[in-house]
Every structure is written in C-alpha cells, then in structure tokens.
Design a protein around this motif. Sequence first.
Motif, PDB file in Angstrom:
ATOM      1  N   GLY A  10       0.815  -1.206   0.000  1.00 19.63           N
ATOM      2  CA  GLY A  10       0.000   0.000   0.000  1.00 19.63           C
ATOM      3  C   GLY A  10       0.847   1.253   0.000  1.00 19.63           C
ATOM      4  N   HIS A  11       0.491   2.189   0.878  1.00 23.27           N
ATOM      5  CA  HIS A  11       1.171   3.489   0.913  1.00 23.27           C
ATOM      6  C   HIS A  11       2.554   3.411   1.555  1.00 23.27           C
ATOM      7  N   THR A  12       2.725   2.519   2.501  1.00 17.99           N
ATOM      8  CA  THR A  12       4.036   2.343   3.131  1.00 17.99           C
ATOM      9  C   THR A  12       4.556   0.950   2.785  1.00 17.99           C
ATOM     10  N   LEU A  13       5.863   0.836   2.784  1.00 16.70           N
ATOM     11  CA  LEU A  13       6.473  -0.446   2.444  1.00 16.70           C
ATOM     12  C   LEU A  13       7.053  -1.065   3.708  1.00 16.70           C
ATOM     13  N   PRO A  14       6.523  -2.215   4.125  1.00 18.37           N
ATOM     14  CA  PRO A  14       6.969  -2.859   5.360  1.00 18.37           C
ATOM     15  C   PRO A  14       8.376  -3.442   5.229  1.00 18.37           C
ATOM     16  N   PRO A  15       8.978  -3.794   6.348  1.00 18.78           N
ATOM     17  CA  PRO A  15      10.351  -4.303   6.351  1.00 18.78           C
ATOM     18  C   PRO A  15      10.620  -5.456   5.380  1.00 18.78           C
ATOM     19  N   GLN A  16       9.649  -6.305   5.134  1.00 23.02           N
ATOM     20  CA  GLN A  16       9.905  -7.437   4.236  1.00 23.02           C
ATOM     21  C   GLN A  16      10.162  -6.997   2.792  1.00 23.02           C
ATOM     22  N   THR A  17       9.894  -5.751   2.456  1.00 25.61           N
ATOM     23  CA  THR A  17      10.170  -5.254   1.110  1.00 25.61           C
ATOM     24  C   THR A  17      11.474  -4.452   1.042  1.00 25.61           C
ATOM     25  N   HIS A  18      12.108  -4.219   2.165  1.00 28.72           N
ATOM     26  CA  HIS A  18      13.278  -3.346   2.195  1.00 28.72           C
ATOM     27  C   HIS A  18      14.451  -3.886   1.371  1.00 28.72           C
ATOM     28  N   GLN A  19      14.677  -5.185   1.367  1.00 24.05           N
ATOM     29  CA  GLN A  19      15.777  -5.750   0.577  1.00 24.05           C
ATOM     30  C   GLN A  19      15.524  -5.518  -0.911  1.00 24.05           C
ATOM     31  N   GLU A  20      14.322  -5.796  -1.366  1.00 30.17           N
ATOM     32  CA  GLU A  20      13.959  -5.582  -2.777  1.00 30.17           C
ATOM     33  C   GLU A  20      14.123  -4.106  -3.149  1.00 30.17           C
ATOM     34  N   LEU A  21      13.690  -3.243  -2.269  1.00 28.24           N
ATOM     35  CA  LEU A  21      13.796  -1.807  -2.511  1.00 28.24           C
ATOM     36  C   LEU A  21      15.253  -1.360  -2.540  1.00 28.24           C
ATOM     37  N   ALA A  22      16.052  -1.843  -1.598  1.00 31.48           N
ATOM     38  CA  ALA A  22      17.474  -1.480  -1.555  1.00 31.48           C
ATOM     39  C   ALA A  22      18.188  -1.929  -2.825  1.00 31.48           C
ATOM     40  N   GLU A  23      17.896  -3.136  -3.293  1.00 29.44           N
ATOM     41  CA  GLU A  23      18.512  -3.634  -4.522  1.00 29.44           C
ATOM     42  C   GLU A  23      18.107  -2.795  -5.730  1.00 29.44           C
ATOM     43  N   ALA A  24      16.839  -2.395  -5.779  1.00 28.49           N
ATOM     44  CA  ALA A  24      16.366  -1.563  -6.897  1.00 28.49           C
ATOM     45  C   ALA A  24      17.039  -0.194  -6.874  1.00 28.49           C
ATOM     46  N   ILE A  25      17.183   0.381  -5.700  1.00 25.30           N
ATOM     47  CA  ILE A  25      17.827   1.695  -5.581  1.00 25.30           C
ATOM     48  C   ILE A  25      19.295   1.591  -5.987  1.00 25.30           C
ATOM     49  N   LEU A  26      19.991   0.560  -5.516  1.00 26.83           N
ATOM     50  CA  LEU A  26      21.405   0.376  -5.878  1.00 26.83           C
ATOM     51  C   LEU A  26      21.574   0.175  -7.380  1.00 26.83           C
ATOM     52  N   ALA A  27      20.705  -0.618  -7.980  1.00 27.98           N
ATOM     53  CA  ALA A  27      20.776  -0.836  -9.423  1.00 27.98           C
ATOM     54  C   ALA A  27      20.499   0.457 -10.179  1.00 27.98           C
ATOM     55  N   HIS A  28      19.523   1.215  -9.701  1.00 24.93           N
ATOM     56  CA  HIS A  28      19.159   2.473 -10.356  1.00 24.93           C
ATOM     57  C   HIS A  28      20.291   3.483 -10.279  1.00 24.93           C
ATOM     58  N   THR A  29      20.926   3.591  -9.139  1.00 24.59           N
ATOM     59  CA  THR A  29      21.993   4.585  -8.968  1.00 24.59           C
ATOM     60  C   THR A  29      23.313   4.134  -9.590  1.00 24.59           C
ATOM     61  N   ALA A  30      23.447   2.859  -9.930  1.00 17.78           N
ATOM     62  CA  ALA A  30      24.684   2.354 -10.539  1.00 17.78           C
ATOM     63  C   ALA A  30      24.760   2.681 -12.030  1.00 17.78           C
ATOM     64  N   GLU A  31      23.658   3.072 -12.604  1.00 21.71           N
ATOM     65  CA  GLU A  31      23.629   3.345 -14.069  1.00 21.71           C
ATOM     66  C   GLU A  31      24.229   4.688 -14.390  1.00 21.71           C
TER      67      GLU A  31
END
Length: 83
Positions: free
Chosen positions: A62-83
């Motif tokens: 929903g509007h907030t992302l619970p802890p179980q999504t933090h790894q997926e989010l961190a990986e997406a952010i790292l991939a996005h900023t690596a480009e």
Amino acid sequence: MQNVSIWSEGFGADVEPVNALHRVRAPTLVVEGTHEPVKPGHGAVIAGRVPGARLMRVAGMGHTLPPQTHQELAEAILAHTAE
C-alpha cells in the motif's frame, strides 16, 4: 546529499509540486505499492512527468512499504543509482 526544495527556486505556495516535476534533472526512481490507498496511480503520474524517471511498483503493498520489502527496494535503488 543536499536536500533541494523546488520552492527555493522561485515557486510559490500556490503552485502544485506535480506541475514542477518536469524540472527535475536527477535520475529518479519512483516507488509505489500496487495497492496504494491514498493516491492510486499517482506514482505513474510522477514518473511520467519527471524526465527519464522509472516507476517501480511493489506487488501487494500500500502506501508504506513494510520491512519485508526493504531488501527488494534497496537492490532496486542500488541498481538504479549504478547506471
């Protein structure tokens, strides 16, 4: 990283921030849950107005992302900023 407000660049309180998104020049990853209750679909609007932005939709969230999504989010952010 410095937090820069679009309001410091001559915008007034009567301007909707969404109308200034075309001025964003930083690589942008917009994250939205597929069950966003507050402003459904607003992530797509934001991503569509920021030049070159990407939209990441997190399934079942929903509007907030619970802890179980933090790894997926961190990986997406790292991939996005690596480009």
